[in-house]
Design a protein around this motif. Structure first.
Motif, PDB file in Angstrom:
ATOM      1  N   SER A   1      14.008  38.191   5.645  1.00 42.30           N
ATOM      2  CA  SER A   1      14.739  38.057   4.694  1.00 42.30           C
ATOM      3  C   SER A   1      15.881  39.366   4.464  1.00 42.30           C
ATOM      4  CB  SER A   1      14.099  37.951   3.238  1.00 42.30           C
ATOM      5  OG  SER A   1      13.137  37.134   3.091  1.00 42.30           O
ATOM      6  N   PHE A   2      16.886  39.135   3.701  1.00 39.91           N
ATOM      7  CA  PHE A   2      17.857  40.286   3.444  1.00 39.91           C
ATOM      8  C   PHE A   2      17.290  41.304   2.460  1.00 39.91           C
ATOM      9  CE2 PHE A   2      21.690  37.069   4.254  1.00 39.91           C
ATOM     10  CZ  PHE A   2      21.807  37.631   5.447  1.00 39.91           C
ATOM     11  N   GLU A   3      17.725  42.643   3.001  1.00 46.75           N
ATOM     12  CA  GLU A   3      17.146  43.795   2.492  1.00 46.75           C
ATOM     13  C   GLU A   3      18.563  44.092   1.531  1.00 46.75           C
ATOM     14  OE1 GLU A   3      14.627  47.652   3.224  1.00 46.75           O
ATOM     15  OE2 GLU A   3      16.061  47.097   4.554  1.00 46.75           O
ATOM     16  N   PHE A   4      18.454  44.160   0.058  1.00 49.07           N
ATOM     17  CA  PHE A   4      19.494  44.728  -0.710  1.00 49.07           C
ATOM     18  C   PHE A   4      19.242  46.284  -1.104  1.00 49.07           C
ATOM     19  CE2 PHE A   4      19.606  40.159  -0.458  1.00 49.07           C
ATOM     20  CZ  PHE A   4      21.059  39.705  -0.813  1.00 49.07           C
ATOM     21  N   MET A   5      19.826  47.250  -0.414  1.00 45.83           N
ATOM     22  CA  MET A   5      19.148  48.648  -0.592  1.00 45.83           C
ATOM     23  C   MET A   5      20.240  49.427  -1.281  1.00 45.83           C
ATOM     24  SD  MET A   5      17.924  51.170   2.271  1.00 45.83           S
ATOM     25  CE  MET A   5      16.547  50.376   2.877  1.00 45.83           C
ATOM     26  N   PHE A   6      19.658  50.390  -2.365  1.00 47.57           N
ATOM     27  CA  PHE A   6      20.710  51.187  -2.903  1.00 47.57           C
ATOM     28  C   PHE A   6      20.039  52.515  -3.005  1.00 47.57           C
ATOM     29  CE2 PHE A   6      20.975  47.076  -4.679  1.00 47.57           C
ATOM     30  CZ  PHE A   6      22.032  46.779  -5.023  1.00 47.57           C
ATOM     31  N   ASN A   7      21.271  53.375  -3.006  1.00 48.56           N
ATOM     32  CA  ASN A   7      20.673  54.847  -3.275  1.00 48.56           C
ATOM     33  C   ASN A   7      19.889  54.924  -4.762  1.00 48.56           C
ATOM     34  OD1 ASN A   7      21.412  57.863  -4.408  1.00 48.56           O
ATOM     35  ND2 ASN A   7      21.368  58.031  -2.304  1.00 48.56           N
ATOM     36  N   ARG A   8      18.716  55.603  -4.479  1.00 48.44           N
ATOM     37  CA  ARG A   8      17.897  55.809  -5.627  1.00 48.44           C
ATOM     38  C   ARG A   8      18.734  56.496  -6.929  1.00 48.44           C
ATOM     39  NH1 ARG A   8      13.271  54.659  -7.792  1.00 48.44           N
ATOM     40  NH2 ARG A   8      12.344  53.743  -5.852  1.00 48.44           N
ATOM     41  N   ASP A   9      19.263  57.609  -6.443  1.00 47.68           N
ATOM     42  CA  ASP A   9      20.205  58.444  -7.510  1.00 47.68           C
ATOM     43  C   ASP A   9      21.098  57.467  -8.289  1.00 47.68           C
ATOM     44  OD1 ASP A   9      18.612  60.532  -7.128  1.00 47.68           O
ATOM     45  OD2 ASP A   9      20.093  61.610  -5.553  1.00 47.68           O
ATOM     46  N   VAL A  10      21.840  56.623  -7.579  1.00 45.53           N
ATOM     47  CA  VAL A  10      22.978  55.574  -7.954  1.00 45.53           C
ATOM     48  C   VAL A  10      22.326  54.669  -8.678  1.00 45.53           C
ATOM     49  CG1 VAL A  10      24.636  53.982  -7.149  1.00 45.53           C
ATOM     50  CG2 VAL A  10      24.574  56.191  -5.977  1.00 45.53           C
ATOM     51  N   PHE A  11      21.051  54.257  -8.235  1.00 50.23           N
ATOM     52  CA  PHE A  11      20.596  52.923  -9.071  1.00 50.23           C
ATOM     53  C   PHE A  11      19.737  53.574 -10.337  1.00 50.23           C
ATOM     54  CE2 PHE A  11      16.631  50.475 -10.206  1.00 50.23           C
ATOM     55  CZ  PHE A  11      17.272  49.100 -10.185  1.00 50.23           C
ATOM     56  N   ASP A  12      19.360  54.701 -10.402  1.00 52.22           N
ATOM     57  CA  ASP A  12      18.621  55.270 -11.707  1.00 52.22           C
ATOM     58  C   ASP A  12      19.762  55.842 -12.577  1.00 52.22           C
ATOM     59  OD1 ASP A  12      16.180  54.747 -10.549  1.00 52.22           O
ATOM     60  OD2 ASP A  12      15.809  56.988  -9.963  1.00 52.22           O
ATOM     61  N   GLY A  13      20.976  55.995 -12.057  1.00 58.01           N
ATOM     62  CA  GLY A  13      21.733  56.562 -12.982  1.00 58.01           C
ATOM     63  C   GLY A  13      22.554  55.523 -13.789  1.00 58.01           C
ATOM     64  N   LEU A  14      22.337  54.111 -13.523  1.00 54.88           N
ATOM     65  CA  LEU A  14      22.735  52.985 -14.351  1.00 54.88           C
ATOM     66  C   LEU A  14      21.824  52.703 -15.708  1.00 54.88           C
ATOM     67  CD1 LEU A  14      23.216  50.479 -11.413  1.00 54.88           C
ATOM     68  CD2 LEU A  14      25.052  51.804 -12.335  1.00 54.88           C
ATOM     69  N   ASP A  15      22.836  52.084 -16.413  1.00 53.57           N
ATOM     70  CA  ASP A  15      22.054  51.716 -17.652  1.00 53.57           C
ATOM     71  C   ASP A  15      20.890  50.694 -17.166  1.00 53.57           C
ATOM     72  OD1 ASP A  15      23.540  53.247 -19.283  1.00 53.57           O
ATOM     73  OD2 ASP A  15      25.122  51.744 -19.749  1.00 53.57           O
ATOM     74  N   ASP A  16      19.964  50.326 -17.981  1.00 49.85           N
ATOM     75  CA  ASP A  16      18.878  49.344 -17.746  1.00 49.85           C
ATOM     76  C   ASP A  16      19.254  48.197 -17.571  1.00 49.85           C
ATOM     77  OD1 ASP A  16      17.044  51.498 -17.859  1.00 49.85           O
ATOM     78  OD2 ASP A  16      16.183  51.104 -19.758  1.00 49.85           O
ATOM     79  N   ASP A  17      20.219  47.459 -18.442  1.00 49.91           N
ATOM     80  CA  ASP A  17      20.655  46.161 -18.266  1.00 49.91           C
ATOM     81  C   ASP A  17      21.459  46.024 -16.711  1.00 49.91           C
ATOM     82  OD1 ASP A  17      22.818  47.741 -19.144  1.00 49.91           O
ATOM     83  OD2 ASP A  17      23.653  45.861 -19.895  1.00 49.91           O
ATOM     84  N   LEU A  18      22.083  47.134 -16.347  1.00 49.17           N
ATOM     85  CA  LEU A  18      22.761  47.099 -15.184  1.00 49.17           C
ATOM     86  C   LEU A  18      21.840  46.913 -13.939  1.00 49.17           C
ATOM     87  CD1 LEU A  18      25.995  49.011 -15.618  1.00 49.17           C
ATOM     88  CD2 LEU A  18      25.724  46.574 -15.775  1.00 49.17           C
ATOM     89  N   LYS A  19      20.640  47.742 -13.907  1.00 47.22           N
ATOM     90  CA  LYS A  19      19.718  47.618 -13.000  1.00 47.22           C
ATOM     91  C   LYS A  19      19.064  46.382 -13.051  1.00 47.22           C
ATOM     92  CE  LYS A  19      18.226  52.658 -13.992  1.00 47.22           C
ATOM     93  NZ  LYS A  19      16.956  53.442 -14.831  1.00 47.22           N
ATOM     94  N   ALA A  20      18.790  45.746 -14.036  1.00 50.24           N
ATOM     95  CA  ALA A  20      18.316  44.587 -14.005  1.00 50.24           C
ATOM     96  C   ALA A  20      19.432  43.485 -13.215  1.00 50.24           C
ATOM     97  CB  ALA A  20      17.934  43.943 -15.354  1.00 50.24           C
ATOM     98  N   VAL A  21      20.446  43.661 -13.662  1.00 46.28           N
ATOM     99  CA  VAL A  21      21.524  42.728 -12.902  1.00 46.28           C
ATOM    100  C   VAL A  21      21.474  43.016 -11.425  1.00 46.28           C
ATOM    101  CG1 VAL A  21      23.964  42.514 -12.630  1.00 46.28           C
ATOM    102  CG2 VAL A  21      23.050  42.506 -14.725  1.00 46.28           C
ATOM    103  N   LEU A  22      21.493  44.059 -10.876  1.00 44.78           N
ATOM    104  CA  LEU A  22      21.249  44.437  -9.381  1.00 44.78           C
ATOM    105  C   LEU A  22      19.988  43.794  -9.004  1.00 44.78           C
ATOM    106  CD1 LEU A  22      22.599  48.036  -9.089  1.00 44.78           C
ATOM    107  CD2 LEU A  22      23.918  46.071  -8.592  1.00 44.78           C
TER     108      LEU A  22
END
Length: 378
Positions: free
Chosen positions: A254-275
């Motif tokens: 399967s594909f892996e959709f990977m994000f830098n944790r600092d970038v991800f954690d810096g987002l609002d909760d709703d945007l984290k859910a969207v990603l």
């Protein structure tokens, strides 16, 4: 991703109403949100710009940008734009890029367990079975243990799109016995390299864009990448005319959709859910697009380019299973890898029993309605 955007968002979301006062809050809230500049995420894939997998990455991006109402934008880059195809994990971990669209086997060199999340023995499970294991059978937690606790990576990742089993590959002449492939110089990746070496081949682990040039130079004698559409776009049909489908070397990925944790954690909760949940939405869309393109391009390879399509012989398939039998004990010497393999075995034994017992004989039905099209190798 710019720190200013995140800091401003947090200010507007938390501190602004306190400073300005409750009486002005209703007037300020909507215009302030609308005025925010979108967060831009730089995502580099592991694929050449011409590969269909770049189209798959775009399907994900389109969904995320729409579901975020434009608050997230992506800068999508092909392999090599910033780092090489096999270097994306390090680049995301180090913050050189914000995200990547890749497969875990591409960082197999960091820890062999990565391959168990994409190119392991899978014990008879399909890609759908194993993606379900990731989400419901404990795979996600084991992946987090590997990346966070064992490797200490600063990343967060989500999995989507259960890939059809990968072809045995492209050959200049048909092969039907283990003796036929003994001594071949062959391209694959991850634990599949161990498998093919066990079967008497020497292996070169190359990213997709380097495969056909290596075949042209005689560096390899045969190769696999993943699917008819990618193979067609790479020009595989120009260097070999025998395409052999079905194999146990990468029966599930399967594909892996990977994000830098600092970038991800810096987002609002709703945007984290969207990603995160955008991966699930894209997984369905990618599956539909893949089945359409893969099947149509397989026909093109035959009708327009004179490629002969075979199915891997039972002798070679059986030899692959026997090779896995030799490799698995060596993997289980690592306690974490044994834990992953035990988890997968338990899941597959239960789930695939249901799947196999319940599924209709698709080949029987296909042969009934389209007689003579299936050519099964002995």
């Amino acid at each position: 991703m710019q720190t200013k955007s995140l800091s401003r968002r947090k200010f507007l979301g938390t501190g602004a109403t306190t400073v300005i006062g409750a009486t002005a809050a209703s007037a300020l809230a909507a215009p302030a949100v609308l005025a925010q500049a979108p967060v831009t995420i730089k995502m580099q894939t592991s694929w050449p710009s011409s590969d269909i997998w770049m189209d798959f990455a775009r399907l994900y991006i389109e969904r995320v940008e729409k579901m975020s109402a434009g608050r997230i934008k992506f800068e999508l880059l092909p392999a090599g734009a910033v780092v090489g195809a096999f270097q994306v994990l390090d680049a995301v971990n180090d913050g050189i890029i914000d995200a990547t669209h890749t497969v875990p086997v591409y960082w197999y060199g960091k820890h062999k367990a990565a391959s168990l999340f994409g190119t392991g023995p899978v014990f008879g499970g399909s890609a759908t079975t194993m993606l379900a294991w990731f989400h419901q059978g404990g795979g996600k937690e084991l992946y987090q243990e590997l990346t966070q606790d064992i490797m200490g990576l600063n990343v967060v990742a989500f999995y989507g799109f259960p890939m059809p089993a990968q072809p045995f590959g492209w050959f200049k002449e048909p092969v039907t016995t283990v003796a036929d492939v003994n001594g071949f110089k062959y391209r694959t990746v991850g634990l599949a390299a161990d498998l093919m070496q066990e079967m008497g081949m020497s292996v070169a682990q190359l990213p997709g864009g380097e495969i056909v040039p290596a075949m042209e130079r005689g560096v390899i004698d045969a190769f696999e990448f993943n699917n008819p559409s990618s193979d067609l776009r790479f020009g595989s049909q120009d260097v070999a005319k025998h395409y052999i489908l079905s194999s146990y070397h990468q029966a599930s990925e399967s594909f892996e959709f990977m994000f830098n944790r600092d970038v991800f954690d810096g987002l609002d909760d709703d945007l984290k859910a969207v990603l995160e949940y955008g991966v699930e939405a894209a997984s369905t869309a990618i599956t539909a697009l893949a089945l359409d393109n893969y099947s149509a391009d397989l026909v093109r390879l035959q009708e327009e380019y004179g490629v002969t399509v075979h199915r891997t012989s039972r002798e070679i398939l059986a030899a692959q299973l026997e090779a896995w039998d030799k490799i698995i004990p060596t993997l289980e010497a690592d306690p974490f890898m044994k834990k992953v393999l035990d988890s997968q075995r338990e899941w597959v034994e239960r789930v695939t029993f249901y799947e196999l017992m319940n599924s209709a004989d698709l080949a029987l039905a296909y042969e009934h309605y389209f007689p003579g099209k299936l050519k099964m190798e002995a």
